[in-house]
Design an enzyme around this catalytic site. Structure first.
Site, PDB file in Angstrom:
ATOM      1  N   LEU A   1      -4.121 -14.499  11.560  1.00 20.45           N
ATOM      2  CA  LEU A   1      -4.939 -13.527  12.256  1.00 20.45           C
ATOM      3  C   LEU A   1      -6.446 -13.657  12.087  1.00 20.45           C
ATOM      4  CD1 LEU A   1      -3.989 -11.096  13.866  1.00 20.45           C
ATOM      5  CD2 LEU A   1      -4.811  -9.731  11.975  1.00 20.45           C
TER       6      LEU A   1
ATOM      7  N   GLN B   1       3.631  -5.035  18.359  1.00 20.05           N
ATOM      8  CA  GLN B   1       2.263  -5.272  18.820  1.00 20.05           C
ATOM      9  C   GLN B   1       1.862  -6.738  18.685  1.00 20.05           C
ATOM     10  OE1 GLN B   1      -1.405  -3.801  16.560  1.00 20.05           O
ATOM     11  NE2 GLN B   1      -1.425  -2.612  18.433  1.00 20.05           N
TER      12      GLN B   1
ATOM     13  N   GLU C   1      -9.820  -7.959  14.179  1.00 22.76           N
ATOM     14  CA  GLU C   1     -10.501  -7.284  15.267  1.00 22.76           C
ATOM     15  C   GLU C   1     -11.961  -7.027  14.895  1.00 22.76           C
ATOM     16  OE1 GLU C   1      -7.962  -4.405  17.015  1.00 22.76           O
ATOM     17  OE2 GLU C   1      -9.639  -3.084  17.487  1.00 22.76           O
TER      18      GLU C   1
ATOM     19  N   HIS D   1      -1.207  -9.113  18.486  1.00 21.36           N
ATOM     20  CA  HIS D   1      -2.648  -9.085  18.241  1.00 21.36           C
ATOM     21  C   HIS D   1      -3.275 -10.139  19.138  1.00 21.36           C
ATOM     22  CE1 HIS D   1      -6.484  -9.289  16.235  1.00 21.36           C
ATOM     23  NE2 HIS D   1      -6.168  -8.229  15.518  1.00 21.36           N
TER      24      HIS D   1
ATOM     25  N   ARG E   1      -5.474  -3.056  21.637  1.00 24.75           N
ATOM     26  CA  ARG E   1      -4.875  -4.371  21.410  1.00 24.75           C
ATOM     27  C   ARG E   1      -3.887  -4.810  22.478  1.00 24.75           C
ATOM     28  NH1 ARG E   1      -4.065  -4.202  14.913  1.00 24.75           N
ATOM     29  NH2 ARG E   1      -6.285  -4.442  14.504  1.00 24.75           N
TER      30      ARG E   1
ATOM     31  N   SER F   1       1.618  -8.404  -1.908  1.00 23.48           N
ATOM     32  CA  SER F   1       2.136  -7.748  -0.712  1.00 23.48           C
ATOM     33  C   SER F   1       1.229  -7.958   0.489  1.00 23.48           C
ATOM     34  CB  SER F   1       2.299  -6.252  -0.958  1.00 23.48           C
ATOM     35  OG  SER F   1       3.080  -6.033  -2.110  1.00 23.48           O
TER      36      SER F   1
ATOM     37  N   GLY G   1       0.806  -1.218   0.000  1.00 22.05           N
ATOM     38  CA  GLY G   1       0.000   0.000   0.000  1.00 22.05           C
ATOM     39  C   GLY G   1       0.840   1.268   0.000  1.00 22.05           C
ATOM     40  N   ALA G   2       1.873   1.318   0.846  1.00 24.65           N
ATOM     41  CA  ALA G   2       2.691   2.534   0.947  1.00 24.65           C
ATOM     42  C   ALA G   2       3.473   2.764  -0.346  1.00 24.65           C
ATOM     43  CB  ALA G   2       3.640   2.443   2.138  1.00 24.65           C
TER      44      ALA G   2
ATOM     45  N   HIS H   1       2.240  -9.179  15.571  1.00 25.45           N
ATOM     46  CA  HIS H   1       1.390  -8.762  14.469  1.00 25.45           C
ATOM     47  C   HIS H   1       1.896  -7.527  13.748  1.00 25.45           C
ATOM     48  CE1 HIS H   1      -2.171  -7.902  12.223  1.00 25.45           C
ATOM     49  NE2 HIS H   1      -2.453  -6.820  12.900  1.00 25.45           N
TER      50      HIS H   1
ATOM     51  N   SER I   1      10.072  -4.731  -6.177  1.00 29.30           N
ATOM     52  CA  SER I   1       9.424  -5.506  -5.120  1.00 29.30           C
ATOM     53  C   SER I   1       9.880  -6.956  -5.167  1.00 29.30           C
ATOM     54  CB  SER I   1       7.900  -5.439  -5.297  1.00 29.30           C
ATOM     55  OG  SER I   1       7.269  -6.376  -4.461  1.00 29.30           O
ATOM     56  N   LYS I   2      10.016  -7.579  -3.999  1.00 27.57           N
ATOM     57  CA  LYS I   2      10.486  -8.965  -4.008  1.00 27.57           C
ATOM     58  C   LYS I   2       9.358  -9.928  -4.344  1.00 27.57           C
ATOM     59  CE  LYS I   2      10.349  -9.811   1.021  1.00 27.57           C
ATOM     60  NZ  LYS I   2      11.148 -10.222   2.183  1.00 27.57           N
TER      61      LYS I   2
ATOM     62  N   PHE J   1     -14.067  -0.010  16.205  1.00 29.36           N
ATOM     63  CA  PHE J   1     -12.800  -0.718  16.311  1.00 29.36           C
ATOM     64  C   PHE J   1     -12.190  -0.395  17.666  1.00 29.36           C
ATOM     65  CE2 PHE J   1      -9.749  -2.648  13.111  1.00 29.36           C
ATOM     66  CZ  PHE J   1     -10.705  -3.468  12.566  1.00 29.36           C
TER      67      PHE J   1
ATOM     68  N   ARG K   1      -0.305   0.690  18.408  1.00 24.40           N
ATOM     69  CA  ARG K   1      -1.107   1.143  17.281  1.00 24.40           C
ATOM     70  C   ARG K   1      -2.567   0.746  17.469  1.00 24.40           C
ATOM     71  NH1 ARG K   1      -3.245  -1.409  12.967  1.00 24.40           N
ATOM     72  NH2 ARG K   1      -2.080  -3.329  13.245  1.00 24.40           N
ATOM     73  N   LEU K   2      -3.464   1.634  17.123  1.00 20.75           N
ATOM     74  CA  LEU K   2      -4.881   1.298  17.151  1.00 20.75           C
ATOM     75  C   LEU K   2      -5.258   0.534  15.882  1.00 20.75           C
ATOM     76  CD1 LEU K   2      -6.733   4.483  18.445  1.00 20.75           C
ATOM     77  CD2 LEU K   2      -5.915   2.503  19.732  1.00 20.75           C
TER      78      LEU K   2
END
Lengths: 567, 344
Positions: free
Chosen positions: A244, A232, A247, A234, A278, A42, A13-14, A346, A35-36, A118, A381-382
């Site tokens: 995962l 973090q 949430e 999860h 979390r 991704s 995404g970034a 996570h 990119s690998k 959330f 992180r939220l």
């Protein structure tokens, strides 16, 4: 190769947002994404829950200001408040922009983008597309990059920055398809390589490739990493695989139950219950398990995530992926039975230190997304803020690099430098005498990180963790790459990834040992409270003479004073 | 779902993985290696391959990333069928093995082989580009980020399922047309094209559709349904393919293509005779001149070599054709009504 104006490392995404925005900012620039994996593979695709933005579609009284406060409080006041302001004020715009270019957001009855509650958020502001939000965002961005004609170098593995004093000359990378080592001379480089939580290996929800490659490359080039000790966990990873369960499952009304059938969150977060932040929920699960109120199984102790009361219709329409995963990986249909879960590593809050524009201390080098630490997540992180982070700061980094690229003179990367890299690779492939298996080392790294640098940390455990990581680094020198092929040598790739994880594990353990307090995801049983006087600051890990050296950086404050964090 | 029931009660057994091997640097042709490893019940094919790579032979090469069925990296053929290794239980595959205790693992078909289980995905990406598999927003770039498009649930539901596609290429591998013609658009790209075409935010529907009805496009599909059967996300891909065809025929009047003419000739035969008039079908599809020049010589050769019976020149209507015709008309009417209400 002709020098690039911008080389973006990472196609999640970034990276893709950076590419799209850079092309928009200046279409004349020569931009490449390396990119690998194919970009659509991704790890952004695995983000299920959603992205926060105070659109006020669902709760009409939601505001950017509330989003800012929730994020700062959630970070346990370690986030830089000016950075959080950027994150939250840009949020509505960026979610709408994604909508405008085709992201298939779920909708409310009034046909606006749907939002749901959330953890740690005062209002339902998490925008989602069922439980495939990250996947659909990634697809949209990839489609738009194809539309714009972004040049992709897919399945290239980044090896190192080529550095001249305080300047980067570009990147050196390996073409997986041929095994060739190639130079990418570039005026600017943006790292968007994702997180490093895979160093916890089987106790991690991450993809196999989330090995912190960009952070490790930056670190080796002398760029400081910030707040690396904050990892973090999860609360709801599947028992057997660490994969995962979003949430969103609790957002939709799922219960956490111990073996006595008790909704134990009432003891830890009586108001928010299952939707506490979390770090708190993870600790609560771990405590239940440690105190003997978990379930027992050969695959380890666990807790129940119960969705059965939500009904088949809701589970099928809102959480279809979760149902599929529970059935595939645990043999449990959540419509009929509770899902066995336990905390799983996570997300990495720490990363390459950047300013609010994505710049690092090295001229021409930028970072964004999970590989960067701006910092907007601080100590915790939220949920719903990580997709937002990669979008907002991916875009900002792309924009900044596009504006600044032409300021830098292009520099060539010498053939000798490329040859040296290749020679180093080759020599690492054939150690003589006794040798080590990379798979074993990787497994041991995960075990020692989970046991000694996990949810509950303590001085003697951390010392043990530091020693064991150092020992693993020593043993790594004897690792043999037994596949001698140049073409798609995944054996070599995995060994190089392990090297990156080992380099970063050292910084995580060192930071955790130094930080003698408990804050957010970092919990020291020997220092159980937050110590603002000594530790309200970022830790900075820099590689000096082959060893990690810790420094510090003040936290940027704003209108929110330090407060105790309760839910 | 892939969770096995009570077929294999034992918790652990030896399983042989017969893995396709090819390294272009040294091998002139491909071969299989057998790896026999202990496998516990509940283990996926990917975890078994990881075990082989870590403990037996590090040179076995395959792609894997998320290991949770969402990134699409580990598409491969297991016992001959394309699927994701990470969501496939070894136990389930054992139940379907031809040789007891042996599971065959091969690379996807219809994409160029790189090494072992790794194929080149670039041709698929190139097709996505060729068929503009993106939303070309009706909103100008300068206006973006200011307001949302309002999208009704009905509009959303049209493309919701199609956006599940993770481009694992299982459908590409199973497609029977691609085996014969590598230039064929491919099921995944048709699905994505459909998804874009029904999105009300998109502005290039007509251009995309014009490309889709050309050679190697939507009319080449022969409805074998293998794409849909092998889809790891259970996406009704054929609905998308039919959707594009109906769109081309009904609403856009793109009847001047051989695919469209073929479909229309089919319909008229069925209505008149209750069966096909094979002898004249090619003429009506491709025109008299083209058929004489391109198909007739081949047809004559096939008949002479007894590869096909000569088509009967006259076809009598089937028995009960009258009752059939009225049912046929009723069905056609229903379909028309459906389309109308769908478009509202």
């Amino acid at each position: 190769m002709k020098p690039f104006d911008i080389v973006i490392v990472g196609g999640g995404g970034a990276g893709l947002y950076a590419a799209m925005e850079a092309m928009k900012t200046n279409p004349a620039l020569n931009i490449a994404v390396l990119s690998k994996v194919y970009p659509n593979r991704s790890h952004t695709s695995a983000a299920q829950g959603g992205a926060n933005a105070a659109l006020a579609n669902k709760a009409k009284d939601d505001t950017v200001e509330m989003h800012i406060f929730d994020t700062i409080k959630g970070s346990d006041y370690l986030a830089d408040q000016d950075a959080v302001e950027v994150l939250c004020s840009e949020a509505p715009k960026i979610i709408r922009e994604l909508e405008n270019i085709g992201t298939p957001w779920s909708r409310l009855d009034d046909n606006t983008i749907a939002q749901r509650p959330f953890g740690g958020a005062g209002r339902p502001r998490c925008c989602y597309c069922a439980d495939k939000t990250g996947h659909t965002i990634l697809q949209t961005l990839y489609e738009q990059c194809l539309k714009k004609g972004v040049i992709f170098f897919n399945e290239y593995f980044a090896l190192n920055l080529s550095v001249n004093g305080s300047r980067s000359k570009g990147l050196i990378a390996m073409n997986m398809k041929t095994g060739a080592v190639e130079a990418f001379p570039a005026r600017t480089v943006i790292f968007a390589t994702g997180g490093y939580a895979k160093m916890y290996w089987n106790r991690s929800s991450n993809a196999a490739g989330n090995t912190g490659d960009g952070q490790a490359i930056a670190y080796r080039a002398g760029i400081p990493l910030k707040d690396m000790e904050f990892v973090q966990f999860h609360p709801t990873g599947l028992r057997k695989s660490g994969l995962l369960v979003t949430e969103g499952a609790r957002g939709e009304g799922g219960y956490l139950l111990n073996k006595d059938g008790e909704r134990f969150m009432s003891r830890y977060a009586p108001e928010k219950m299952e939707l506490g932040p979390r770090d708190l929920v993870s600790r609560s699960l771990e405590t239940e398990i440690l105190q003997g109120r978990g379930f027992d199984s050969p695959a380890g102790k666990y807790i129940h995530l119960d969705l059965t009361h939500l009904g088949a219709d809701l589970i099928k329409s809102r959480l279809p992926q979760i149902r599929e995963m529970a059935m595939n990986f645990e043999g449990v249909d959540p419509i009929l039975e509770p899902i066995p879960v336990r905390p799983t590593a996570h997300y990495s809050m720490g990363g390459i230190d950047t300013d609010n524009y994505g710049r690092t201390v090295m001229e021409g080098v930028y970072a964004a997304g999970e590989s960067a630490c701006v910092s907007v997540h601080g100590a915790n992180r939220l949920g719903g803020n990580s997709l937002l982070d990669i979008l907002v700061f991916g875009r900002i980094a792309g924009h900044t690099a596009a504006l600044e690229a032409r300021k830098f003179e292009p520099a060539a990367i010498s053939e000798d430098e490329v040859k040296d890299q290749l020679a180093e690779l080759r020599s690492s492939m054939q150690p003589s005498g006794h040798y080590e298996r990379y798979g074993e080392l990787r497994e041991e790294l995960g075990q020692t990180m989970a046991a000694n640098v996990g949810i509950y940390r303590e001085s003697s455990l951390l010392k043990k963790g530091i020693a064991e990581v150092a020992e693993l680094k020593e043993r790594f020198k004897k690792v043999r790459v037994s596949d001698s092929s140049d073409v798609f040598n995944t054996n070599l790739l995995q060994v190089l990834e392990l090297k990156n994880m080992l380099d970063l594990a050292e910084t995580v353990a060192a930071g955790a040992f130094a930080r003698e307090e408990s804050r957010g995801s970092h919990t020291r049983t020997d220092f159980p409270t937050r110590d603002d006087e000594k530790w309200h600051k970022h830790t900075m890990a820099t590689l000096i003479d082959g060893h990690v050296k810790l420094g510090e950086k003040p936290v940027t404050m704003g209108r929110y004073e330090l407060q105790e964090r309760t839910y | 779902m892939t969770v096995s029931t009570d077929q294999h009660k034992e918790g652990k057994r030896d399983v042989t993985f017969r893995v396709f091997r090819f390294n272009p640097q040294v091998d002139s042709k491909s071969y299989f290696d057998d790896y026999t490893i202990p496998v516990e019940r509940g283990i996926t094919v990917l975890r078994a391959l990881n075990y082989i790579k870590e403990h037996v032979d590090a040179s076995v090469s395959f792609r894997a990333f998320c290991q949770a069925g969402i990134c699409g990296s580990c598409g491969m053929r297991v016992n001959g069928i394309s699927m994701l290794a990470c969501t496939t239980q070894v136990w389930d595959m054992l139940a379907k093995s031809k040789e007891e205790g042996v599971i065959k693992v091969e690379p996807l078909r219809n994409l160029p082989l790189i090494k072992d289980l790794i194929v080149d995905m670039d041709p698929l990406v190139d097709k996505m580009k060729h068929y503009s598999n993106w939303v070309d927003s009706t909103m100008p770039e300068s206006e973006m980020g200011k307001k949302e498009f309002l999208v009704s649930e009905e509009e959303f539901l049209k493309y919701d399922k199609a956006t599940d596609c993770i481009l694992c290429a299982s459908c590409v591998s199973e497609c029977s047309i691609l085996r014969a013609n590598k230039e064929y658009v491919s099921p995944a790209v048709l699905l994505k094209s459909y998804r874009m075409n029904v999105d009300t935010r998109d502005s290039m529907h007509d251009l995309r559709l014009a490309e889709l009805v050309k050679d190697h496009g939507v009319w080449d599909c022969t409805h074998c349904y293998r794409c849909q059967e092998s889809c790891v996300k259970s996406i009704p891909i054929m609905d998308a393919i039919h959707g594009i065809r109906e769109d081309a025929l009904e609403s856009r009047g793109m009847k001047d293509t051989s695919g469209a003419k073929h479909a229309e000739a089919f319909m008229s035969d069925i209505e008149k005779k209750g069966k096909l008039v094979e002898a004249t079908l090619p003429f009506r599809t491709n025109g008299v001149l083209w058929t004489m020049q391109n198909l007739l010589p081949m047809a004559v050769k096939m008949i002479l070599k007894r590869r096909t019976p000569p088509p009967p020149p006259m076809v009598k209507p089937s028995k009960g054709i009258k009752a059939f015709r009225s049912e046929f008309r009723e069905m056609s009417e229903h379909v028309k009504q459906d389309h109308k209400s769908h478009k509202k």
